[in-house]
Scaffold this motif. Sequence first.
Motif, PDB file in Angstrom:
ATOM      1  N   GLN A  25       0.828  -1.205   0.000  1.00 25.11           N
ATOM      2  CA  GLN A  25       0.000   0.000   0.000  1.00 25.11           C
ATOM      3  C   GLN A  25       0.863   1.256   0.000  1.00 25.11           C
ATOM      4  N   PHE A  26       1.974   1.198   0.726  1.00 32.01           N
ATOM      5  CA  PHE A  26       2.872   2.347   0.742  1.00 32.01           C
ATOM      6  C   PHE A  26       3.510   2.557  -0.628  1.00 32.01           C
ATOM      7  N   ALA A  27       3.957   1.463  -1.252  1.00 31.57           N
ATOM      8  CA  ALA A  27       4.657   1.586  -2.537  1.00 31.57           C
ATOM      9  C   ALA A  27       3.714   1.924  -3.686  1.00 31.57           C
ATOM     10  N   GLU A  28       2.467   1.403  -3.646  1.00 30.18           N
ATOM     11  CA  GLU A  28       1.556   1.575  -4.769  1.00 30.18           C
ATOM     12  C   GLU A  28       0.607   2.752  -4.604  1.00 30.18           C
ATOM     13  N   SER A  29       0.367   3.199  -3.361  1.00 31.66           N
ATOM     14  CA  SER A  29      -0.636   4.249  -3.144  1.00 31.66           C
ATOM     15  C   SER A  29      -0.055   5.475  -2.451  1.00 31.66           C
ATOM     16  N   LEU A  30       0.459   5.290  -1.246  1.00 36.40           N
ATOM     17  CA  LEU A  30       0.871   6.437  -0.443  1.00 36.40           C
ATOM     18  C   LEU A  30       2.059   7.164  -1.056  1.00 36.40           C
ATOM     19  N   LEU A  31       3.099   6.414  -1.446  1.00 37.68           N
ATOM     20  CA  LEU A  31       4.282   7.054  -2.012  1.00 37.68           C
ATOM     21  C   LEU A  31       3.981   7.780  -3.328  1.00 37.68           C
ATOM     22  N   PRO A  32       3.282   7.143  -4.304  1.00 33.14           N
ATOM     23  CA  PRO A  32       2.939   7.892  -5.523  1.00 33.14           C
ATOM     24  C   PRO A  32       2.062   9.101  -5.243  1.00 33.14           C
ATOM     25  N   TYR A  33       1.121   8.985  -4.291  1.00 30.81           N
ATOM     26  CA  TYR A  33       0.246  10.116  -3.963  1.00 30.81           C
ATOM     27  C   TYR A  33       1.052  11.273  -3.389  1.00 30.81           C
ATOM     28  N   TRP A  34       1.990  10.954  -2.496  1.00 33.22           N
ATOM     29  CA  TRP A  34       2.813  12.009  -1.886  1.00 33.22           C
ATOM     30  C   TRP A  34       3.727  12.653  -2.925  1.00 33.22           C
ATOM     31  N   LEU A  35       4.330  11.830  -3.787  1.00 30.59           N
ATOM     32  CA  LEU A  35       5.206  12.374  -4.832  1.00 30.59           C
ATOM     33  C   LEU A  35       4.426  13.252  -5.808  1.00 30.59           C
ATOM     34  N   GLN A  36       3.185  12.836  -6.146  1.00 27.24           N
ATOM     35  CA  GLN A  36       2.378  13.635  -7.066  1.00 27.24           C
ATOM     36  C   GLN A  36       1.970  14.962  -6.435  1.00 27.24           C
ATOM     37  N   LYS A  37       1.614  14.928  -5.144  1.00 27.77           N
ATOM     38  CA  LYS A  37       1.265  16.161  -4.454  1.00 27.77           C
ATOM     39  C   LYS A  37       2.451  17.114  -4.401  1.00 27.77           C
ATOM     40  N   ARG A  38       3.621  16.584  -4.097  1.00 27.16           N
ATOM     41  CA  ARG A  38       4.812  17.428  -4.048  1.00 27.16           C
ATOM     42  C   ARG A  38       5.133  17.988  -5.422  1.00 27.16           C
ATOM     43  N   TYR A  39       4.959  17.178  -6.455  1.00 33.27           N
ATOM     44  CA  TYR A  39       5.218  17.632  -7.821  1.00 33.27           C
ATOM     45  C   TYR A  39       4.231  18.733  -8.218  1.00 33.27           C
ATOM     46  N   ASN A  59       5.802  19.772 -21.250  1.00 32.91           N
ATOM     47  CA  ASN A  59       6.941  19.882 -20.331  1.00 32.91           C
ATOM     48  C   ASN A  59       6.614  19.328 -18.954  1.00 32.91           C
ATOM     49  N   MET A  60       5.350  19.453 -18.532  1.00 35.64           N
ATOM     50  CA  MET A  60       4.937  18.863 -17.261  1.00 35.64           C
ATOM     51  C   MET A  60       4.923  17.343 -17.331  1.00 35.64           C
ATOM     52  N   GLU A  61       4.330  16.823 -18.387  1.00 36.09           N
ATOM     53  CA  GLU A  61       4.144  15.373 -18.473  1.00 36.09           C
ATOM     54  C   GLU A  61       5.445  14.633 -18.749  1.00 36.09           C
ATOM     55  N   LYS A  62       6.405  15.277 -19.378  1.00 33.87           N
ATOM     56  CA  LYS A  62       7.662  14.576 -19.663  1.00 33.87           C
ATOM     57  C   LYS A  62       8.470  14.336 -18.391  1.00 33.87           C
ATOM     58  N   GLU A  63       8.181  15.085 -17.330  1.00 33.10           N
ATOM     59  CA  GLU A  63       8.886  14.895 -16.068  1.00 33.10           C
ATOM     60  C   GLU A  63       8.186  13.913 -15.141  1.00 33.10           C
ATOM     61  N   MET A  64       7.003  13.457 -15.528  1.00 29.32           N
ATOM     62  CA  MET A  64       6.275  12.507 -14.692  1.00 29.32           C
ATOM     63  C   MET A  64       6.922  11.131 -14.758  1.00 29.32           C
ATOM     64  N   GLY A  65       6.734  10.364 -13.702  1.00 29.34           N
ATOM     65  CA  GLY A  65       7.253   9.008 -13.663  1.00 29.34           C
ATOM     66  C   GLY A  65       6.384   8.062 -14.466  1.00 29.34           C
ATOM     67  N   THR A  66       6.939   6.908 -14.791  1.00 30.15           N
ATOM     68  CA  THR A  66       6.206   5.892 -15.537  1.00 30.15           C
ATOM     69  C   THR A  66       5.369   5.068 -14.592  1.00 30.15           C
ATOM     70  N   TYR A  67       4.109   4.867 -14.952  1.00 29.94           N
ATOM     71  CA  TYR A  67       3.215   4.037 -14.134  1.00 29.94           C
ATOM     72  C   TYR A  67       3.425   2.586 -14.501  1.00 29.94           C
ATOM     73  N   LEU A  68       4.045   1.836 -13.593  1.00 31.42           N
ATOM     74  CA  LEU A  68       4.324   0.420 -13.828  1.00 31.42           C
ATOM     75  C   LEU A  68       3.146  -0.384 -13.327  1.00 31.42           C
ATOM     76  N   LEU A  69       2.343  -0.873 -14.238  1.00 30.38           N
ATOM     77  CA  LEU A  69       1.131  -1.591 -13.883  1.00 30.38           C
ATOM     78  C   LEU A  69       1.444  -3.037 -13.519  1.00 30.38           C
ATOM     79  N   PRO A  70       0.979  -3.524 -12.347  1.00 31.86           N
ATOM     80  CA  PRO A  70       1.143  -4.941 -12.041  1.00 31.86           C
ATOM     81  C   PRO A  70       0.435  -5.792 -13.079  1.00 31.86           C
ATOM     82  N   LYS A  71       1.092  -6.859 -13.538  1.00 27.90           N
ATOM     83  CA  LYS A  71       0.558  -7.660 -14.637  1.00 27.90           C
ATOM     84  C   LYS A  71      -0.334  -8.754 -14.061  1.00 27.90           C
ATOM     85  N   LEU A  72      -1.623  -8.417 -13.882  1.00 25.71           N
ATOM     86  CA  LEU A  72      -2.567  -9.373 -13.331  1.00 25.71           C
ATOM     87  C   LEU A  72      -3.373 -10.071 -14.423  1.00 25.71           C
ATOM     88  N   CYS A  73      -3.620  -9.367 -15.520  1.00 27.69           N
ATOM     89  CA  CYS A  73      -4.572  -9.869 -16.498  1.00 27.69           C
ATOM     90  C   CYS A  73      -3.972  -9.931 -17.885  1.00 27.69           C
TER      91      CYS A  73
END
Length: 502
Positions: free
Chosen positions: A442-456, A480-494
Amino acid sequence: DQLVESWSFLDTVESNFRPLVVIELAKGTKEETIEWFTKRIMDKKANGGAQLLIKPLVTENGVENIYLVGASHLRLLLGAETVGLVKECSDNSMRTFTYSSRKTFKDFADDNHNFLTMAECQYIIKHELENLRAKDEKMIPGYPQAKLYPGKSIVRRLLTSGILVQIFPLHDREELKKLRHSWYGRVKVGYQPLDDIRCYFGETIALYFGFLEYFTFALIPMAVIGIPYYVFAWEDYDKYVMFATFNLLWSTVILEVWKRICAILTYRWGTLLMKRQFEEPRPGFHGVLGINPVTGREEPVYSSIKRQLRIYLVSLPFVCLCLYFSLYVMMIYFDLEQWALDYHKENESNFSSLMLYVPSIIYAVVIEVMNRIYRYAAEFLTSWENHRLESSYQNHLILKVLVFNFLNCFASLFYIAFVLFDMKLLRQSLATLLITSQILNQFAESLLPYWLQKRYNRRMKKRMCSQKTDMDLSLADQVNMEKEMGTYLLPKLCDTQTSSAS
């Protein structure tokens, strides 16, 4: 024949240019390289080009090494046939789209540019860019050290050479606002708009969030029935056997029902029926340029014997070595458990009671770290095996990851249950491993990305305020904003049910 004729008359100039994909080149890229690469993107298919539209991004500082890629409506329709998109017909059946029979498909019109979803349009452009392959070039113009040979993926060589920084899809801000409002912009209790998510982000991401929604509701009965078992410490283990039996049966029901729901969704979205027999080589596949005997197209050819040698002489021993290392770490964990137990017997304090959970917590963290490290190694090995098709690549990768993750995560529990026969330790280890892994995920998939996005977002707002820029971003500001965003690595479930991604 009609498709070939349409390709030949397709123009690469369109007055209403809609940027869909962004290409960022490295600063200082040589002019001859840029000219050659953009020409290959715009060149006709008969000449080995992608026949797409490309324009440089013009900012206040002039022209940067950022290019916007789009395509005409006709080009996208022809590309939809090339990649084998499945669309709904007027008679409610699902068929592979062909340009010659376009009038038979539901909601099709020559002036309806929404016939293809945004995700499908971006997927078509991504597919065409990744399948740009060298023909007679021996190197990338301007960079003699970046070697090429017939059949080599141009985009892949540019990426590995550091000339191409990244390729990413461009957001449609208006569509994104609508999706945000219907998805999470208001407080309500209801299902997610999976069809809207699919149209914007693609089938893979829609299936991922659909699975999360389904799995959350499916766990409610197990949680309700399981609460008394953790509130009351019953000594009668027959009650735990009943609960375990229910969990086993309910897990089977959950899986089978999800298979049914997943099949319904993928059929409705057209990915369940996407043709496999004419699947083109994946961008990372390399080999000598030859002729496909089925399609008659030029494509790389690589010996299957060499691939099998790589799999059985390198990949398989590496996986076995990783499994052995996982078991070795597991035995270290049991030594720590024994040490914590001896320490508790000697001291009998609250601190010593807490120390009983420390080995399991440490082991849970180590498991997550090993899983992530192994995932990178498995991706590298599978790519090195040089599989021709993306489906074959995904199958070999999933097999490697599944075997290691299963042993790494559950071997200790099976050892405790069937070798040590320690039910108390099994319960403690299971609870600790489950809770710790859930917190980490939950920290790696939700809290950390949310905090990084808020800071960005705060940093970007300060930058725009300092520049006195209107909050309604221009296209250049958005890129210019979107090129600095991180890549969303989707878990391969399906991945076994879908074949296209955003």
